[in-house]
Scaffold this motif. Structure first.
Motif, PDB file in Angstrom:
ATOM      1  N   VAL A 234       0.707  -1.218   0.042  1.00 19.44           N
ATOM      2  CA  VAL A 234      -0.082   0.040   0.090  1.00 19.44           C
ATOM      3  C   VAL A 234       0.903   1.086  -0.184  1.00 19.44           C
ATOM      4  N   ASN A 235       1.668   1.397   0.784  1.00 17.25           N
ATOM      5  CA  ASN A 235       2.579   2.734   0.884  1.00 17.25           C
ATOM      6  C   ASN A 235       3.680   2.632  -0.261  1.00 17.25           C
ATOM      7  N   LEU A 236       3.925   1.801  -1.071  1.00 16.69           N
ATOM      8  CA  LEU A 236       4.454   2.041  -2.175  1.00 16.69           C
ATOM      9  C   LEU A 236       3.624   2.149  -3.150  1.00 16.69           C
ATOM     10  N   ASP A 237       2.433   2.000  -3.199  1.00 15.39           N
ATOM     11  CA  ASP A 237       1.546   1.726  -4.075  1.00 15.39           C
ATOM     12  C   ASP A 237       1.800   0.923  -5.502  1.00 15.39           C
ATOM     13  N   GLY A 238       2.315  -0.109  -4.957  1.00 14.90           N
ATOM     14  CA  GLY A 238       3.087  -1.079  -5.811  1.00 14.90           C
ATOM     15  C   GLY A 238       2.241  -1.922  -6.797  1.00 14.90           C
ATOM     16  N   MET A 239       0.900  -1.982  -6.305  1.00 17.94           N
ATOM     17  CA  MET A 239       0.067  -2.769  -7.169  1.00 17.94           C
ATOM     18  C   MET A 239      -1.280  -2.792  -7.022  1.00 17.94           C
ATOM     19  N   ARG A 240      -2.059  -3.246  -7.786  1.00 16.58           N
ATOM     20  CA  ARG A 240      -3.552  -2.991  -7.763  1.00 16.58           C
ATOM     21  C   ARG A 240      -4.221  -4.412  -7.386  1.00 16.58           C
ATOM     22  N   LEU A 241      -5.353  -4.454  -7.125  1.00 12.97           N
ATOM     23  CA  LEU A 241      -6.069  -5.462  -6.471  1.00 12.97           C
ATOM     24  C   LEU A 241      -5.822  -6.858  -7.637  1.00 12.97           C
ATOM     25  N   ARG A 242      -6.153  -6.607  -8.871  1.00 10.00           N
ATOM     26  CA  ARG A 242      -5.781  -7.458 -10.095  1.00 10.00           C
ATOM     27  C   ARG A 242      -4.640  -8.291  -9.970  1.00 10.00           C
ATOM     28  N   PRO A 279      -5.296   5.048  -0.175  1.00 10.28           N
ATOM     29  CA  PRO A 279      -4.273   4.404  -0.954  1.00 10.28           C
ATOM     30  C   PRO A 279      -3.010   5.071  -0.667  1.00 10.28           C
ATOM     31  N   GLY A 280      -2.115   4.590  -1.183  1.00 10.27           N
ATOM     32  CA  GLY A 280      -0.537   5.282  -1.047  1.00 10.27           C
ATOM     33  C   GLY A 280      -0.327   5.870  -2.338  1.00 10.27           C
ATOM     34  N   PRO A 281       0.842   6.426  -2.630  1.00 11.82           N
ATOM     35  CA  PRO A 281       2.029   6.107  -1.893  1.00 11.82           C
ATOM     36  C   PRO A 281       1.988   6.796  -0.587  1.00 11.82           C
ATOM     37  N   GLY A 282       2.648   6.263   0.471  1.00 10.11           N
ATOM     38  CA  GLY A 282       2.820   7.082   1.757  1.00 10.11           C
ATOM     39  C   GLY A 282       4.007   7.905   1.374  1.00 10.11           C
ATOM     40  N   SER A 302      -9.335   8.249  -1.227  1.00  7.93           N
ATOM     41  CA  SER A 302     -10.037   6.761  -1.158  1.00  7.93           C
ATOM     42  C   SER A 302     -10.629   6.473  -2.128  1.00  7.93           C
ATOM     43  N   GLU A 303     -11.352   7.517  -3.080  1.00  7.23           N
ATOM     44  CA  GLU A 303     -12.133   7.119  -4.282  1.00  7.23           C
ATOM     45  C   GLU A 303     -11.247   6.381  -5.213  1.00  7.23           C
ATOM     46  N   GLU A 304      -9.734   6.642  -5.211  1.00  9.77           N
ATOM     47  CA  GLU A 304      -9.090   5.734  -6.082  1.00  9.77           C
ATOM     48  C   GLU A 304      -9.289   4.162  -6.051  1.00  9.77           C
ATOM     49  N   GLN A 305      -9.961   3.814  -4.979  1.00  9.85           N
ATOM     50  CA  GLN A 305     -10.234   2.074  -4.872  1.00  9.85           C
ATOM     51  C   GLN A 305     -11.134   1.850  -6.057  1.00  9.85           C
ATOM     52  N   ARG A 306     -11.808   2.714  -6.553  1.00 19.87           N
ATOM     53  CA  ARG A 306     -12.563   2.199  -7.558  1.00 19.87           C
ATOM     54  C   ARG A 306     -11.762   1.725  -8.929  1.00 19.87           C
ATOM     55  N   GLN A 307     -10.676   2.230  -8.908  1.00 19.09           N
ATOM     56  CA  GLN A 307      -9.502   1.790  -9.846  1.00 19.09           C
ATOM     57  C   GLN A 307      -8.606   0.783  -9.505  1.00 19.09           C
ATOM     58  N   GLY A 308      -8.952  -0.088  -8.281  1.00 24.92           N
ATOM     59  CA  GLY A 308      -8.332  -1.170  -8.125  1.00 24.92           C
ATOM     60  C   GLY A 308      -7.085  -0.855  -6.955  1.00 24.92           C
ATOM     61  N   LYS A 309      -7.002   0.381  -6.723  1.00 27.11           N
ATOM     62  CA  LYS A 309      -6.010   0.853  -5.815  1.00 27.11           C
ATOM     63  C   LYS A 309      -6.114   0.165  -4.476  1.00 27.11           C
ATOM     64  N   LEU A 310      -5.089  -0.203  -3.701  1.00 29.04           N
ATOM     65  CA  LEU A 310      -5.036  -0.783  -2.555  1.00 29.04           C
ATOM     66  C   LEU A 310      -5.271  -0.246  -1.034  1.00 29.04           C
ATOM     67  N   THR A 311      -5.991  -0.306  -0.368  1.00 32.68           N
ATOM     68  CA  THR A 311      -5.889   0.042   0.913  1.00 32.68           C
ATOM     69  C   THR A 311      -5.701  -1.182   2.082  1.00 32.68           C
ATOM     70  N   LEU A 312      -5.617  -0.913   3.290  1.00 35.49           N
ATOM     71  CA  LEU A 312      -5.473  -2.114   4.053  1.00 35.49           C
ATOM     72  C   LEU A 312      -6.699  -2.811   4.278  1.00 35.49           C
TER      73      LEU A 312
END
Length: 382
Positions: A234-242, A279-282, A302-312
């Motif tokens: 998450v804090n690297l914003d390294g992946m999406r859920l997919r 989501p990140g990045p941190g 927070s709304e970026e979760q709709r694009q698959g961004k990850l939160t805890l």
């Protein structure tokens, strides 16, 4: 006094040992990983010997360990020095903070760094109990060291590990960030309470579901395995859920190639308010640079979760589903908020909004030990 040149036989909890001009440098990742992916941040944290200790059998009443430390310091951010901890017959006895050594001072604002050489340091513990005993010198979890020699007032011999071996992989919290002593990081606390030997692959900033790390775990001896995943992704914003979910499956598949039946605990992140729904990045909060306490912030929306961004929260749900779908009787999911949750954040707030302090490391370690090593836990056994 007896002077003993240290060899790999005296080291527990390390993956590999490098011979240097001064002596030995313990590594927690093998050379093939360091050659394949020489990322500076990864190289820094794998060289910090979290969980690594010098273990000897001896009747000595005085022991002195000569090391040459290398630490990273940040301008405007006060970080405690590393320490060497003394453990006698399994019980922590004393801790001594390092001095001297080399330092790399980095400027968080500009990215510039400066190297300043220093001298070696001798850590001495006097007044040890008489008679034969097992002495462990736990190396600093937050500074790399070269081991020069061991000085004692009686001969020493190496000790073969005799307890079950617990291999743990996780992020900077598993590495020990913000704890003040190597035996007080939460995996060390849990290992002591569980009566097992620790091999700590907690790597600050680098619990990123890397395939090479799965191969390292696959090829490393272990009776018990735990994996704590989420916060670094998450804090690297390294992946999406997919991409995250298949990566975790692949990570587990690789580990199972070498450990088909070994109990595995797959744990999610502890509660971290800044990343629960953001989501990140941190990033470091620039307003806190130069203050008594640097703090971290989440820079996503927070709304970026709709694009698959990850939160805890998203990751906790995903990891629970991974374990359910695999239907592996020796794979267990642990919700990290049972180790440190929202109520704990009120009573024991994270000083930098990301990492627990020493007392909270102890709390997390005690709770993990009750869960994992209790009578009905996934790691229960003689």
């Amino acid at each position: 006094m007896f002077t003993t040149p240290l060899t790999a036989a005296f080291l527990h909890g390390t993956t590999e040992v490098e011979t240097t001009a001064r002596g030995l440098r313990p590594h927690r990742l093998p050379l093939w990983v360091r050659d394949q992916f020489p990322d500076p941040q990864l190289l820094m944290v794998e060289g910090q010997p979290s969980g690594v200790r010098v273990v000897v059998a001896t009747s000595a009443r005085t022991v002195s360990l000569v090391t040459h430390p290398l630490r990273v310091a940040y301008r405007g951010a006060d970080r405690p020095r590393g320490a060497v901890d003394l453990v006698v017959d399994g019980e922590p006895v004393a801790s001594a903070v390092l001095a001297d050594g080399d330092v790399i001072e980095a400027d968080l604002a500009t990215g510039a760094s400066e190297f300043r050489p220093g001298s070696s340091h001798t850590t001495t513990f006097d007044g040890l109990p008489g008679g034969d005993k097992v002495v462990e010198l736990w190396l600093p979890h937050n500074e790399s060291v070269e081991l020069v020699e061991l000085r004692t007032d009686a001969p020493v011999t190496p000790v073969e590990p005799s307890r079950r071996l617990w291999l743990h992989h996780g992020s900077s919290i598993s590495h020990g960030s913000n704890a003040t002593a190597p035996t007080r990081i939460w995996p060390a606390v849990a290992a002591r309470l569980g009566g097992v030997d620790l091999h700590n692959l907690g790597l600050g900033g680098s619990a990123l579901v890397d395939p090479f790390l799965a191969r390292v775990i696959r090829d490393t001896e272990a009776d018990l395995i735990s994996l704590k995943l989420g916060i670094n992704v998450v804090n690297l914003d390294g992946m999406r859920l997919r991409t995250f979910v298949p990566a975790v499956h692949g990570f587990l598949d690789t580990i199972r190639d070498g450990h088909p039946d070994t109990p595995i605990v797959l744990a999610s992140a502890i509660f971290c308010a800044i990343h629960e729904d953001t989501p990140g990045p941190g990033a470091v909060d620039p307003a806190t640079l130069g203050t008594d306490q640097v703090r971290f912030v989440a820079t996503g929306r927070s709304e970026e979760q709709r694009q698959g961004k990850l939160t805890l929260r998203v990751i906790r749900d995903a990891l629970a589903e991974v374990v359910e779908r695999r239907a592996d009787p020796n794979l267990h999911y642990l919700d990290g908020t049972t180790l440190y949750g929202p109520d704990d954040a009120v009573e024991h707030p994270l000083p930098d909004a990301l990492h627990p302090d020493t007392a909270t490391h102890g709390l997390i370690g005690e709770r993990f030990a009750r869960y994992a090593f209790g009578a009905d836990g996934p790691f229960a056994g003689a």
